[in-house]
Design a protein around this motif. Structure first.
Motif: not given
Lengths: 363, 255, 316
Positions: C157, C159, C184-186, C188, C190
């Motif tokens: 996970e 950053e 999705e990561e963005r 969140r 990241r």
């Protein structure tokens, strides 16, 4: 490349066939070349370096390479000699504990190449090397004993040097792994030299051994030694008197051997009706040893043929055991279904051991 | 050894154990042990000596082949396949990577050698021989030799192309078993002019003879366990030296 | 906003052979990537993109200049703790299964094995590799490797996600999946550093781009600022157009098509399209569609590169 339309496997089969056909004449040509092959004998130091630490394996490799050459005919005999002497030299130098190189090498040099002195020198070198190793390691090795015994045999057979033989056998006899046969040989020589006390002393070495088998065999040899000494005195008596002694007292062992030896020798011996010196203790031990030897032979027979041998096979005189003093009088060898061997009394009309008994000397 | 180094070692171990090349090398070793029995039959006597000699030499060569074929190209393979990219961009350091890789390789090589040694021991017992302490000392010495050879292979692999690293490892094996000749050349006052130079060379070259107990094995001579212990320490010193060298080179490496 | 990646006057030179001339892969590259943004790093083959990524991830040291990764130097293991890197055409230990490989990468990233095992199932499900979890990676297709690479980059996970050509070798479904994961990561929070040749995807995913050319930054900025937002032309599609107006359309269009009662006209400029659409409507015709043609990242990129001159043949 296969021509178009011809299957590749056909080409492969044809090529393979060609190779098989050619191998015949090539094999003959190879054999001819091998026969006149030049053997390069390398320098020991060079081999030592080029073995890259695997000296023992290098010695084995050289040995295996040379082994067929011991029996192969060379067109140049000198070349064969140089090559095989070189191999023996390097093999034992690289691996001083290479027992076969000493024993087989000495046998080859003496019996086939007729160079007795080189054979003796090789075994002397082995004995020396083992001395050094054993001194450094603070223990003895069976191979060292074996080399000593072989050296003693070489002195005896090749040089007829009785003193050197006795000296080597004495060294061998003092080692813990010396077998009874070797000790018996030494004892025999000493009895011939009338060195009876020492002979008895050597023969008594393992009579109290913890292993019952070793102990029984040692006791057998001890009893045999006593018998041999007494029979020598009996032979002297017969030569002197022109007849056999009637009993032990008439033999006057004390006078012939001195009191100490006579006391040791006389224990358990008697003179039978025919004037021969006999020992019930010796017979008992000797027959037990015969049973052991016969059972051993039976086991080998079973391993080879899958069944126990029949009594006829065991009674065959080709088996040295089943004759003379080695079995009780008027008996023959019998074997049961479990391979247990016994001496069974003869039927009166068929006595295979009869007449044989007592003819053989214990020596 | 920390968790990351252990993870690298484990991955290396798994990767190598499943590699077909390794299988081939192991088959070779087993074949050699079996073949040594045939050589034993060919000899007049001393069958067990032949079996032990050839098998133990085979075990030594097995260690060498593994170091040359698997060890020397190990780092280059990592770089070429770019697996190193995914490993070194994490928290693992390059030193951990080298040490882990080394540990994994040594574990695989030892497993192969111990497997072959167990097979050989079985052979010897089946054929009525006795397993002396010298046999175990010889095997322990071979494991120490593998320790050094693998470190040399990794060092050379970090320094040069895999082919050169392989040749270098092979040369190190030959030199390592040949350095005793340097002493022989000046023994008993021979070549006095070169005595000093040879002595220096003798000291600075890794001497694999220090852990070679093969020659004493077949005759069952007693083992100088002190010498074996010192030899193991000596091997460890060389392994650490080469490994540190490999780390230093690998740290400077640009991918 | 805080800076996650910082490059200042980065230079990197190689000497491919001992006596050959030096190759200058990077010539004073400077840029910063802020937390939470999706940053596109573009350039033709041989521009120095991969070299930059290697420098940023610590695989290479720069000849000069300063690099900061998550507040530290890339050569420091601690700085790389928050980095999830997916190299171009990634290779993994071929004989490991994805589950074993994830454990390996997780532990290398500072996680304990149990945590990795707990995360593995969900992560493999996320990249649609659950069915292949116990197969060796050597049997994987290129797309499966790529998806596994993304899982390996995400296992701890991180950053910051640095993805070098994450969409190459993927089938349409795979591309969709990977894009979805990146978004999705963005979401969140990241940061994503994306290097790709597929500029349509970059345009779709990134906020800001840098274009590298011959080791130097040719352009940098937000995509909406870099691209001309006014339409360059329109495509007008209409039916029941009176004959006179039909002729006007034919005369003014750069491309004109008739199909029964329907006409399609490509009209250059920002005004002609709306103006003629209004005329059609006024004349009783029916406007079916009026589609503006705006500049794409790809056409912009080609324009920039052509202006900067030809690029070397290979990727640095």
């Amino acid at each position: 490349m296969p021509a178009p339309g011809v299957p590749a496997w056909v080409v492969a089969a044809l090529a393979l066939g060609g190779a098989v056909v050619l191998q015949g004449p090539l094999g003959d040509s190879n054999a001819l070349r091998r026969r006149n092959d030049f053997r390069y004998t390398p320098d020991t130091d060079v081999v030592r370096v080029l073995s890259f630490g695997h000296r023992s394996t290098a010695a084995d490799t050289l040995w295996l390479r040379a082994l067929p050459d011991f029996s192969r005919e060379f067109s140049d005999l000198d070349q064969k000699r140089r090559w095989l002497s070189g191999v023996l030299d390097i093999a034992v130098e690289l691996d001083p504990t290479f027992l076969t190189a000493y024993t087989f090498g000495a046998t080859y040099l003496s019996l086939i190449d007729r160079r007795s002195e080189e054979a003796v020198a090789l075994l002397e070198r082995g004995a020396r090397k083992f001395d050094e190793i054993e001194q450094a390691d603070g223990r003895t090795y069976p191979a060292g004993t074996r080399v000593r015994v072989e050296l003693a045999m070489a002195y005896w057979m090749l040089r007829r040097d009785r003193d050197a033989t006795i000296r080597e056998l004495q060294i061998a006899a003092q080692r813990p792994d010396c077998d009874e046969l070797t000790r018996g040989m030494l004892v025999g020589l000493m009895i011939g030299d009338r060195d009876d006390l020492l002979a008895l002393n050597y023969a008594a070495a393992n009579t109290e051994h913890s292993d019952p088998l070793v102990r029984d065999r040692a006791r057998l040899e001890y009893e045999r030694t006593k018998l041999r000494i007494a029979r020598r005195v009996a032979n002297d008596f017969e030569a002197r008197e022109g007849r056999r002694a009637k009993d032990l007292a008439e033999l006057a062992l004390g006078q012939a051997l001195g009191d100490t030896v006579a006391t040791l020798v006389a224990d358990g011996l008697e003179v039978d009706a025919e004037g021969r010196v006999v020992s019930a203790r010796f017979d008992e031990l000797n027959w037990a040893e015969s049973i052991r030897a016969l059972e051993y032979a039976a086991r080998i027979y079973r391993d080879d043929y899958g069944c126990w041998p029949d009594a006829a096979w065991l009674n065959d005189n080709k088996l040295f055991v089943a004759r003379g003093e080695n079995m009780p009088p008027h008996t023959h060898v019998a074997i049961d279904a479990d391979g247990r061997v016994t001496f069974a009394p003869d039927e009166p009309e068929t006595a295979p051991g009869d007449g044989d008994r007592g003819d053989a000397e214990a020596e | 050894m920390n968790a990351r180094t252990r993870a690298i070692a484990l991955a290396t171990f798994r990767e190598s154990v499943r590699d077909r090349l390794l299988l081939l090398v192991v088959v070779f070793a087993i074949a050699l042990v079996l073949f040594s029995r045939v050589l034993g039959w060919l000899s007049v006597e001393d069958e067990l000596k032949m079996v032990q000699d050839f098998s133990l030499t085979g075990l030594s060569l097995l260690g060498l082949f593994l170091a040359v074929l698997v060890g020397a190209g190990s780092l280059a393979r990592e770089v070429e396949r770019r697996t190193v990219y995914t490993a070194l961009t994490r928290t693992a350091t390059r030193a951990e990577f080298i040490v882990g890789r080394y540990a994994g390789l040594v574990a695989v090589f030892w497993l192969c050698q111990l497997g072959a040694a167990a097979l050989l021991a079985g052979w010897i017992v089946v054929w009525g021989g006795a397993l002396h302490g010298a046999f175990f000392a010889a095997v322990a010495g071979l494991l120490c030799e593998t320790l050094v050879l693998t470190a040399i292979a990794l060092f050379l692999g970090a320094l040069a192309a895999p082919a050169i690293a392989s040749v270098g490892t092979l040369a190190a094996y030959l030199v390592g078993h040949g350095t005793e000749a340097l002493r022989d050349l000046t023994a008993n006052g021979r070549n006095p002019d070169f005595a000093m130079a040879f002595e220096v060379l003798y000291r600075v070259l890794p001497n694999l003879e220090s852990v070679n107990f093969i020659n004493a094995t077949t005759s069952g001579r007693p083992v100088d366990w002190g010498a074996l212990g010192m030899g193991a320490l000596y091997a460890a010193c060389w392994a650490v030296a080469f490994l540190a060298g490999a780390v230093a080179l690998f740290r400077r490496r640009q991918f | 906003m805080s800076t996650v990646v910082l490059a200042e006057a980065l230079q990197k030179s190689f000497r491919p052979s001992a006596f050959g001339p030096a190759v200058h892969a990077l010539r004073g590259v400077s840029f910063a990537v802020e937390r939470g943004e999706c940053f596109g790093y573009l350039g033709p083959n041989g521009a120095g993109k991969t070299t930059t990524m290697k420098v940023l991830t610590g695989l290479m040291t720069p000849s000069s200049g300063r690099v900061e990764l998550l507040g530290g130097r890339p050569s420091e293991a601690a700085a790389r703790r928050g980095l999830g890197y997916l190299p171009e055409n990634p290779y993994f230990y071929e004989h490991l299964t994805p589950r074993e490989a994830l454990e390996f990468y997780g532990v290398l990233s500072g996680l304990d094995a149990r945590t990795v095992r707990e995360r593995s199932a969900a992560l493999l499900e996320r990249v649609r590799l659950t069915d292949a979890a116990d197969r060796r990676i050597r049997s994987f297709s290129k797309g499966m490797r790529q998806r596994f690479g993304l899982a390996a980059a995400l296992v701890h996970e991180p950053e910051l996600l640095m993805l070098d050509e994450p969409l190459s070798g993927l089938d349409p479904a795979g591309r969709h999946l990977v894009k979805e994961i990146i978004l999705e990561e963005r979401a969140r929070g990241r940061t994503v550093f994306l290097c790709s040749h597929v500029l349509a995807d970059v345009q779709e995913l990134c906020d800001r781009v840098v274009v590298l050319h011959k080791g130097q930054i040719a352009r940098a900025g937000r995509i909406d600022e870099l691209l001309d937002s006014s339409p360059r032309s329109f495509e007008l599609c209409a039916a029941h157009v009176p004959d006179a107006l039909r002729e006007t359309l034919r005369a003014r269009a750069t491309l004109f098509r008739e199909s029964g009662d329907t006409v399609t006209a490509h009209l250059a400029g920002a005004e002609a399209g709306p103006e003629l659409a209004a005329a059609v409507h006024a004349a009783g015709g029916r406007v079916l569609s009026l589609v503006p043609d705006r500049e794409t990242l790809e056409s912009w990129f080609v324009r920039v590169i052509q202006r900067e001159g030809p690029a070397p043949g290979s990727d640095a």
